[in-house]
Write a protein that holds these residues in place. Structure first.
Motif, PDB file in Angstrom:
ATOM      1  N   GLU A 126      17.099   9.053  23.110  1.00  0.00           N
ATOM      2  CA  GLU A 126      17.949   7.866  22.992  1.00  0.00           C
ATOM      3  C   GLU A 126      17.438   6.928  21.895  1.00  0.00           C
ATOM      4  N   ALA A 127      16.139   6.904  21.675  1.00  0.00           N
ATOM      5  CA  ALA A 127      15.531   5.999  20.684  1.00  0.00           C
ATOM      6  C   ALA A 127      15.771   6.441  19.241  1.00  0.00           C
ATOM      7  N   VAL A 128      16.223   7.662  19.034  1.00  0.00           N
ATOM      8  CA  VAL A 128      16.421   8.168  17.671  1.00  0.00           C
ATOM      9  C   VAL A 128      17.393   7.292  16.883  1.00  0.00           C
ATOM     10  N   ALA A 129      18.503   6.903  17.491  1.00  0.00           N
ATOM     11  CA  ALA A 129      19.485   6.067  16.790  1.00  0.00           C
ATOM     12  C   ALA A 129      18.862   4.740  16.378  1.00  0.00           C
ATOM     13  N   GLU A 130      18.074   4.139  17.265  1.00  0.00           N
ATOM     14  CA  GLU A 130      17.415   2.874  16.947  1.00  0.00           C
ATOM     15  C   GLU A 130      16.406   3.052  15.806  1.00  0.00           C
ATOM     16  N   ALA A 131      15.638   4.131  15.846  1.00  0.00           N
ATOM     17  CA  ALA A 131      14.642   4.384  14.796  1.00  0.00           C
ATOM     18  C   ALA A 131      15.325   4.625  13.451  1.00  0.00           C
ATOM     19  N   ARG A 132      16.446   5.317  13.452  1.00  0.00           N
ATOM     20  CA  ARG A 132      17.165   5.565  12.194  1.00  0.00           C
ATOM     21  C   ARG A 132      17.707   4.259  11.617  1.00  0.00           C
TER      22      ARG A 132
ATOM     23  N   GLY B 129      13.807   1.847  11.547  1.00  0.00           N
ATOM     24  CA  GLY B 129      12.541   2.405  11.089  1.00  0.00           C
ATOM     25  C   GLY B 129      11.716   2.825  12.291  1.00  0.00           C
ATOM     26  N   PRO B 130      10.482   3.268  12.060  1.00  0.00           N
ATOM     27  CA  PRO B 130       9.651   3.779  13.157  1.00  0.00           C
ATOM     28  C   PRO B 130       9.509   2.763  14.289  1.00  0.00           C
ATOM     29  N   ILE B 131       9.567   3.274  15.512  1.00  0.00           N
ATOM     30  CA  ILE B 131       9.398   2.428  16.693  1.00  0.00           C
ATOM     31  C   ILE B 131       8.414   3.107  17.639  1.00  0.00           C
ATOM     32  N   ILE B 132       7.891   2.339  18.565  1.00  0.00           N
ATOM     33  CA  ILE B 132       6.971   2.879  19.575  1.00  0.00           C
ATOM     34  C   ILE B 132       7.601   2.687  20.942  1.00  0.00           C
ATOM     35  N   ARG B 133       7.603   3.749  21.722  1.00  0.00           N
ATOM     36  CA  ARG B 133       8.076   3.704  23.102  1.00  0.00           C
ATOM     37  C   ARG B 133       6.855   3.885  23.999  1.00  0.00           C
ATOM     38  N   THR B 134       6.732   3.045  25.016  1.00  0.00           N
ATOM     39  CA  THR B 134       5.627   3.135  25.962  1.00  0.00           C
ATOM     40  C   THR B 134       6.188   3.437  27.342  1.00  0.00           C
ATOM     41  N   HIS B 135       5.585   4.413  27.999  1.00  0.00           N
ATOM     42  CA  HIS B 135       6.003   4.781  29.350  1.00  0.00           C
ATOM     43  C   HIS B 135       4.794   4.727  30.273  1.00  0.00           C
TER      44      HIS B 135
ATOM     45  N   VAL C 207       8.348   7.081  17.351  1.00  0.00           N
ATOM     46  CA  VAL C 207       9.586   7.767  16.986  1.00  0.00           C
ATOM     47  C   VAL C 207       9.864   7.392  15.532  1.00  0.00           C
ATOM     48  N   GLU C 208       9.724   8.380  14.659  1.00  0.00           N
ATOM     49  CA  GLU C 208       9.795   8.181  13.208  1.00  0.00           C
ATOM     50  C   GLU C 208      11.052   8.864  12.665  1.00  0.00           C
ATOM     51  N   PRO C 209      11.957   8.093  12.058  1.00  0.00           N
ATOM     52  CA  PRO C 209      13.172   8.728  11.530  1.00  0.00           C
ATOM     53  C   PRO C 209      12.853   9.661  10.367  1.00  0.00           C
ATOM     54  N   LEU C 210      13.564  10.761  10.299  1.00  0.00           N
ATOM     55  CA  LEU C 210      13.418  11.677   9.169  1.00  0.00           C
ATOM     56  C   LEU C 210      14.242  11.123   8.011  1.00  0.00           C
ATOM     57  N   VAL C 211      13.631  11.062   6.840  1.00  0.00           N
ATOM     58  CA  VAL C 211      14.333  10.524   5.675  1.00  0.00           C
ATOM     59  C   VAL C 211      14.337  11.552   4.558  1.00  0.00           C
TER      60      VAL C 211
ATOM     61  N   GLY D  62      17.954  12.662  12.482  1.00  0.00           N
ATOM     62  CA  GLY D  62      16.955  13.062  13.453  1.00  0.00           C
ATOM     63  C   GLY D  62      15.676  12.263  13.304  1.00  0.00           C
ATOM     64  N   ALA D  63      14.697  12.651  14.113  1.00  0.00           N
ATOM     65  CA  ALA D  63      13.430  11.930  14.127  1.00  0.00           C
ATOM     66  C   ALA D  63      12.317  12.847  14.607  1.00  0.00           C
ATOM     67  N   LEU D  64      11.109  12.473  14.265  1.00  0.00           N
ATOM     68  CA  LEU D  64       9.923  13.160  14.728  1.00  0.00           C
ATOM     69  C   LEU D  64       9.216  12.220  15.694  1.00  0.00           C
ATOM     70  N   ALA D  65       9.024  12.677  16.918  1.00  0.00           N
ATOM     71  CA  ALA D  65       8.343  11.876  17.934  1.00  0.00           C
ATOM     72  C   ALA D  65       6.930  12.416  18.104  1.00  0.00           C
ATOM     73  N   THR D  66       5.952  11.515  18.096  1.00  0.00           N
ATOM     74  CA  THR D  66       4.551  11.902  18.216  1.00  0.00           C
ATOM     75  C   THR D  66       3.884  11.089  19.312  1.00  0.00           C
ATOM     76  N   VAL D  67       3.215  11.766  20.236  1.00  0.00           N
ATOM     77  CA  VAL D  67       2.430  11.066  21.243  1.00  0.00           C
ATOM     78  C   VAL D  67       1.225  10.482  20.515  1.00  0.00           C
ATOM     79  N   ALA D  68       1.209   9.160  20.385  1.00  0.00           N
ATOM     80  CA  ALA D  68       0.166   8.494  19.606  1.00  0.00           C
ATOM     81  C   ALA D  68      -1.071   8.181  20.440  1.00  0.00           C
ATOM     82  N   HIS D  69      -0.880   7.869  21.718  1.00  0.00           N
ATOM     83  CA  HIS D  69      -2.011   7.487  22.560  1.00  0.00           C
ATOM     84  C   HIS D  69      -1.639   7.729  24.018  1.00  0.00           C
ATOM     85  N   THR D  70      -2.613   8.164  24.792  1.00  0.00           N
ATOM     86  CA  THR D  70      -2.409   8.328  26.231  1.00  0.00           C
ATOM     87  C   THR D  70      -3.577   7.713  26.970  1.00  0.00           C
TER      88      THR D  70
END
Length: 129
Positions: free
Chosen positions: A60-66, A69-75, A97-101, A17-25
């Motif tokens: 969908e990004a969880v697999a990539e982050a695992r 490592g941590p990734i940033i998605r921008t929408h 999107v930060e993978p849980l370790v 799994g992963a923890l997703a955090t809105v970093a900036h808006t």
């Protein structure tokens, strides 16, 4: 259960799994910076980072982050896209999107974040004159 506590349990168990955090808006977005969503291997478990296509992409990004490592998605939620998808916004959101370790120090940090002592005190309103 808080997002932090649930994240600590998943990390401790090593179940992914992963923890997703809105970093900036910027502009109009459905949630403010700092909002969190916990994602398990089967999808969203707790919290929200705005719904619709944004959450689908984060899940969908969880697999990539695992894997990486941590990734940033921008929408960019322009008004046309927002209207088509039923979103009430038109801004930009950056989500980490930060993978849980299953690392003791990391699990301990998640548990500390979940403790009541780490929460900011509730506002009691303006001071008396």
């Amino acid at each position: 259960m808080s997002v932090w506590r649930a994240a600590a349990e998943l990390a401790r168990a090593g179940s992914g799994g992963a923890l997703a955090t809105v970093a900036h808006t910027s502009g109009s977005t459905p949630v403010p910076a700092g909002t969190k969503m916990l994602v398990g291997l089967s999808g969203r478990l707790e919290g929200s980072v705005g719904g619709g296509c944004v959450e689908a992409d984060v899940i969908e990004a969880v697999a990539e982050a695992r894997e990486r490592g941590p990734i940033i998605r921008t929408h960019h939620l322009n008004a046309d896209l927002a209207g088509d998808l039923g979103l009430s916004c038109g801004g930009t959101v950056h989500i980490v999107v930060e993978p849980l370790v299953s690392v003791a120090e990391y699990v301990r940090a998640l548990e500390e974040a979940a403790s009541p002592e780490s929460s900011p005190p509730a506002s009691t309103g303006p001071p008396d004159p």
